[in-house]
Structures are given as structure tokens and as C-alpha cells.
Scaffold this motif. Structure first.
Motif, short mmCIF file in Angstrom:
data_model
loop_
_atom_site.label_atom_id
_atom_site.label_comp_id
_atom_site.label_asym_id
_atom_site.label_seq_id
_atom_site.Cartn_x
_atom_site.Cartn_y
_atom_site.Cartn_z
N TRP A 52 0.83 -1.21 0.00
CA TRP A 52 0.00 0.00 0.00
C TRP A 52 0.87 1.26 0.00
CZ3 TRP A 52 -4.17 -1.96 -1.51
CH2 TRP A 52 -4.63 -3.17 -1.01
N MET A 53 2.06 1.17 0.61
CA MET A 53 2.98 2.30 0.60
C MET A 53 3.61 2.48 -0.77
SD MET A 53 4.84 1.66 4.28
CE MET A 53 5.91 3.08 4.07
N LEU A 54 3.87 1.35 -1.44
CA LEU A 54 4.48 1.40 -2.77
C LEU A 54 3.53 1.99 -3.79
CD1 LEU A 54 6.13 -2.14 -2.95
CD2 LEU A 54 7.31 0.05 -2.77
N ASP A 55 2.27 1.61 -3.70
CA ASP A 55 1.32 2.01 -4.73
C ASP A 55 -0.10 1.89 -4.22
OD1 ASP A 55 0.13 2.64 -7.13
OD2 ASP A 55 0.24 0.60 -7.89
N PRO A 56 -0.67 2.93 -3.61
CA PRO A 56 -2.05 2.88 -3.16
C PRO A 56 -2.97 2.55 -4.33
CG PRO A 56 -0.95 4.83 -2.32
CD PRO A 56 -0.03 4.22 -3.33
N PRO A 57 -3.99 1.71 -4.11
CA PRO A 57 -4.84 1.24 -5.21
C PRO A 57 -5.88 2.27 -5.65
CG PRO A 57 -5.64 0.35 -3.14
CD PRO A 57 -4.37 1.13 -2.82
N LEU B 41 1.77 -10.83 -6.74
CA LEU B 41 1.00 -11.25 -7.90
C LEU B 41 -0.49 -11.34 -7.58
CD1 LEU B 41 3.34 -14.00 -9.39
CD2 LEU B 41 3.09 -11.63 -10.13
N ALA B 42 -0.80 -11.77 -6.36
CA ALA B 42 -2.21 -11.84 -5.95
C ALA B 42 -2.84 -10.46 -5.95
CB ALA B 42 -2.31 -12.48 -4.57
N GLU B 43 -2.07 -9.45 -5.56
CA GLU B 43 -2.58 -8.08 -5.56
C GLU B 43 -2.82 -7.59 -6.99
OE1 GLU B 43 -3.95 -4.43 -4.23
OE2 GLU B 43 -3.63 -6.31 -3.14
N VAL B 44 -1.91 -7.94 -7.91
CA VAL B 44 -2.09 -7.55 -9.32
C VAL B 44 -3.35 -8.22 -9.86
CG1 VAL B 44 -1.08 -7.47 -11.62
CG2 VAL B 44 0.39 -7.31 -9.62
N ARG B 45 -3.54 -9.50 -9.55
CA ARG B 45 -4.73 -10.22 -10.01
C ARG B 45 -6.00 -9.53 -9.54
NH1 ARG B 45 -1.83 -14.88 -8.29
NH2 ARG B 45 -1.09 -16.15 -10.03
N LYS B 46 -6.01 -9.15 -8.27
CA LYS B 46 -7.19 -8.51 -7.69
C LYS B 46 -7.49 -7.20 -8.41
CE LYS B 46 -6.94 -6.79 -3.50
NZ LYS B 46 -6.86 -6.74 -2.02
N ARG B 47 -6.46 -6.42 -8.66
CA ARG B 47 -6.66 -5.14 -9.33
C ARG B 47 -7.08 -5.34 -10.79
NH1 ARG B 47 -2.04 -0.98 -6.97
NH2 ARG B 47 -2.20 -1.62 -4.80
N ALA B 48 -6.50 -6.37 -11.44
CA ALA B 48 -6.86 -6.64 -12.83
C ALA B 48 -8.32 -7.07 -12.95
CB ALA B 48 -5.95 -7.73 -13.40
N GLU B 49 -8.77 -7.89 -12.03
CA GLU B 49 -10.17 -8.32 -12.03
C GLU B 49 -11.10 -7.14 -11.81
OE1 GLU B 49 -10.40 -11.34 -9.07
OE2 GLU B 49 -9.26 -12.82 -10.24
N VAL C 10 4.59 -6.95 -23.26
CA VAL C 10 5.35 -6.19 -22.27
C VAL C 10 5.59 -7.05 -21.03
CG1 VAL C 10 5.40 -4.12 -20.84
CG2 VAL C 10 4.31 -4.05 -23.09
N LEU C 11 6.81 -6.99 -20.50
CA LEU C 11 7.15 -7.66 -19.25
C LEU C 11 7.39 -6.62 -18.18
CD1 LEU C 11 8.10 -10.08 -17.47
CD2 LEU C 11 10.40 -9.71 -18.41
N ASP C 12 6.62 -6.72 -17.09
CA ASP C 12 6.84 -5.88 -15.91
C ASP C 12 7.61 -6.74 -14.91
OD1 ASP C 12 6.84 -4.08 -13.86
OD2 ASP C 12 4.66 -3.93 -13.66
N ALA C 13 8.94 -6.63 -14.95
CA ALA C 13 9.81 -7.50 -14.16
C ALA C 13 9.96 -6.95 -12.74
CB ALA C 13 11.18 -7.61 -14.83
N GLY C 14 9.49 -7.71 -11.76
CA GLY C 14 9.44 -7.21 -10.39
C GLY C 14 8.27 -6.26 -10.26
N CYS C 15 7.10 -6.73 -10.66
CA CYS C 15 5.93 -5.87 -10.85
C CYS C 15 5.35 -5.28 -9.57
CB CYS C 15 4.83 -6.64 -11.57
SG CYS C 15 4.23 -8.09 -10.67
N GLY C 16 5.67 -5.89 -8.41
CA GLY C 16 5.07 -5.40 -7.17
C GLY C 16 3.55 -5.50 -7.25
N PRO C 17 2.82 -4.51 -6.71
CA PRO C 17 1.35 -4.57 -6.71
C PRO C 17 0.71 -4.16 -8.02
CG PRO C 17 2.08 -2.61 -5.57
CD PRO C 17 3.33 -3.36 -5.91
#
Length: 209
Positions: free
Chosen positions: A38-43, A100-108, A66-73
């Protein structure tokens, strides 16, 4: 006076933690903990100015891989997936499943289905050959113990004419100086295409001829 002493002690502790994390990360992979996402990137729904500039420098177009290497949230993965569209694809790669779970949640939440999720570290041989038009690494290089091996894999994963964007900031414990990145990239075979920012907060764009 008591308050000043307490503040001074807190500042000293932060400095010690910063230096200690940076020293330790040079010897083994120490990615940013998942609980700090959440500090890195608030949703938030909107993109920050920093993210807009990063994507602008990356020069992403519809249909790109595109590859986001070390994508974080997913600060970059989510907006880039919107740009490349259904004819393109984003690979969100991170060593931590929690990220990755956080990225999935945001993508959905955004209704995105063009993101592929890859758990692992850069340099582990998990990237294919000449797969990507663009690769982005945001404050990631310093977290990887074997920089040369990681950059060689990144180079091999780029298509001819593809580009790698590396972003670094002094606020990160793993900060890499721009000259360090230039020397490493040049030795691998990258050609510098552009540089933006300052010595302490910059983006460097590297091409594969």
C-alpha cells in the motif's frame, strides 16, 4: 528536549535500517515485503504523475508484448495492460506470490484479462527468447544479487528492436547509480536510447539492436 531526543533516535533507527537493508541486499535477494504494497502504490483509480512519465518513456502501443519485471502490486502492469489492449499482453513477474495476488485482484476489478502472471526471479531462466517488445524494471535491479545474469536474461527475452526501461530512485534501499547501470548494460550489448531525471531519481531507456 525529550521530544527532540526521541525524534533523533527515530531518525537514527531509520538510517540504520536503510543502510542495513541496502548492505544485506547486495548479498542476497531482499524484495520489498508484501505488507508494504500500500505504501508502494495505493490502489487508487488514477495514475500518479510518476507512473504517467514512466509509461510515456516506455512508449507502449496497442498489440505489444510487455514484461513488468518485479511488478510489485501492479503500478505499471495495470495501466500498460489497458494500453496494449486485447491484441497485446502484459507479463506481471514477481518473486512474491503475494504481490502477484494483488495484481490479479486489481486486474479483475478493472476487467482486464490480458495479464499473465509469472512467479520467479529475474535470472532464473523463466523468460523465453525474444518474447517482449518492452521490459520495465522499477527499483528492481538492486534486489537481484547477480546483476549480470539477470540483465543477460532480460536481453535475451527482448525482441530485436525492443527496449528496456530501468527506473531508480535514491529513496529505495537498493538504489543503483546511473553509471553502474550504464556500465552493466553496455557490457551486455544494450544501446542507450534515452535518459530522464537526475542522478538520484531517473529513468534510463536501453535498446536491443
Amino acid at each position: 528536549m525529550g521530544i527532540l531526543i526521541i525524534i533523533g533516535i527515530l531518525i537514527l533507527v531509520i538510517i540504520i535500517l536503510f543502510v542495513g537493508w541496502r548492505y544485506a541486499s547486495q548479498r542476497r535477494s531482499l524484495p520489498c515485503p508484501v505488507w508494504m504494497k500500500w505504501m508502494l502504490d495505493p490502489p487508487f483509480a488514477w495514475m500518479s504523475g510518476r507512473t504517467r512519465k514512466t509509461i510515456e518513456y516506455l512508449d507502449v502501443n496497442p498489440g505489444m508484448q510487455v514484461l513488468d519485471a518485479g511488478c510489485g502490486p501492479g503500478r505499471v502492469s495495470i495501466p500498460v495492460a489497458k494500453i496494449v489492449g486485447q491484441t497485446g499482453n502484459v507479463t506481471a513477474m514477481d518473486i512474491q506470490e503475494g504481490m502477484l495476488a494483488e495484481v490479479r485482484k486489481r486486474a479483475e476489478k478493472e476487467g482486464l484479462s490480458n495479464i499473465r502472471y509469472l512467479q520467479g526471479g529475474i535470472g532464473e531462466g523463466k523468460l523465453g527468447k525474444e518474447q517482449y517488445d518492452r521490459i520495465v524494471m522499477i527499483t528492481v535491479l538492486g534486489e537481484i544479487p547477480d546483476h549480470e545474469r539477470a540483465m543477460q536474461e532480460i536481453y535475451g527475452a527482448l525482441k530485436p528492436g525492443g527496449m528496456l526501461l530501468i527506473e531508480e530512485t535514491i529513496r529505495d534501499p537498493h538504489f543503483q547509480r546511473v553509471q553502474t547501470v550504464r556500465d552493466l548494460a553496455g557490457g551486455i550489448g544494450f544501446v542507450e536510447k534515452g535518459w530522464h531525471g537526475s542522478r538520484f531519481n531517473y529513468c534510463i531507456l536501453l535498446g536491443k539492436e
